[in-house]
Design an enzyme around this catalytic site. Sequence first.
Site, PDB file in Angstrom:
ATOM      1  CB  SER A 189      -0.956  -0.028   1.189  1.00 14.50           C
ATOM      2  OG  SER A 189      -1.961   0.938   1.063  1.00 14.50           O
ATOM      3  CG  ASP A 400      -6.437  -2.850  -4.453  1.00 14.04           C
ATOM      4  OD1 ASP A 400      -7.320  -2.076  -4.033  1.00 14.04           O
ATOM      5  OD2 ASP A 400      -5.219  -2.638  -4.312  1.00 14.04           O
ATOM      6  CG  HIS A 461      -5.493  -2.265  -0.754  1.00 13.28           C
ATOM      7  ND1 HIS A 461      -4.652  -1.768  -1.709  1.00 13.28           N
ATOM      8  CD2 HIS A 461      -5.144  -1.641   0.393  1.00 13.28           C
ATOM      9  CE1 HIS A 461      -3.855  -0.876  -1.184  1.00 13.28           C
ATOM     10  NE2 HIS A 461      -4.129  -0.774   0.107  1.00 13.28           N
TER      11      HIS A 461
END
Length: 484
Positions: A189, A400, A461
Amino acid sequence: MSVIRLRNTRCHLINMMLFLAFTLLLLSDAAASKSIIKSLPGFDGNLPFVLETGYIGVGELEAVQLFYYFIESERSPKDDPLVLWLTGGPGCSALSGIIYEIGPLSFDYAKSSGGGKPVLALNPYSWTKIANIIFVDAPVGTGFSYSTTWEGYHVSDTISAAETYEFLRKWLVDHPKFLTNPLYVAGDSYTGIVAPIIVQEISDGNEVGHQPTMNLKGYVLGNPRTDYEIQINSIVPFAHLKVLISDKLYESFMKNCKGEYLNPDQRNASCMEDILAIKECIRNLCNAHILEPTCKDISPKPVPLKWDPRFLIADDADILLSSPRVPGPWCRSYNYVYIYMWANDETVRDALHIRKGTIKDWRRCNKTLAYSYNVKSTVDYHRNLTKKPYRALIYSGDHDMLIPYVGTLEWIESLNLTIKYDWEPWFVDGQVAGYAMLYADNVQDYITYDLTFATVKGGGHTAPEYRPEQCFAMMDRWFDYYPL
């Protein structure tokens, strides 16, 4: 003795003297605080792996105290890679990465749901089965890391990278037996912003003779935030590829908005109508994984047109802990309640050797950091690193929508690397686990930079939380230089 052998011997002695001098300097300032943890509340018996926790002071007067969890490889600590792992956010704790992504422990939800203390179980797909991993609570204010001064909490992308680099140098001085292990910087991330800067710092430090010399081999980034503009604009083509918006709407958007979703021309009525229609199509979806349900006790949030870093922190525990659960479908965020209960238990803090009085309320993701987002894109850092003999693995869960894989692929393509292996499937247990591409660039004769881009089929994610078995197989092969 030949002149060449004499010169090499002298160079070796000089390097050893520099390293010893650096070691003495660091250890004279402040010895690292560390403890070996044999057992943890919620886990039955002794831990079947080596866990060390501790603090390392960085920055001016070592006011910033970064907390870490170090877990030795369960296979061969002296031979396996050494990985520095950073969880995204910024402000998401390394403990979240350990429990929900790649670490050796997870919660046994069936045994933890009765209202008692959370029960821990072993993760069969832990990356610590194939690597030594340092999980760091960074930047300061994350997890159990703290500062002794208010000024220490004011941090930015570049300051965080510099402090983490200093942390790693000091950690290696205190753990010299890992100096020869292949070193990788890894994370997911928002780490996609900070990690390439850290890799550049290590590379530059090695070149100018900073001690200790690190055996840097490359970096690994999962679902990485890399470029501000590319990734937000990629939401629309991602939504089209996943049939979340119609062909007609997509074509109209591309015509009227010219692909600009982040900063559209608000005077263009046709463009703004298309954007409102797109937002209506995707606003009730779970952005972290488009096939999972959204939580009923949380109002759905539309995809923002302006960048908000908090958009990348999918942590609803604040609401879940303070309000009754509304009947409805299971939501992944319900799992995050257990880590709050566990990490804020005093017996757990004592077991982890957390310094008393430093952190009042542990948060999985701290949304109140005094943080300056001063790097909007790290594409140029990646481009610089292509001139070095390093390896990179960039992977993305293909469901995601927070950081769509199509945007990640776009900035990778902008590096203008040579495609060695084009888009092809990779498998786990005979099933397609994703698709991969291998890029390369010549650095010197017979020495190359290579970058593997991989999608994880069905991953969200971030990918390891949703597809742990597939991500473990991917890392096992990549660390051992095998094709995915």
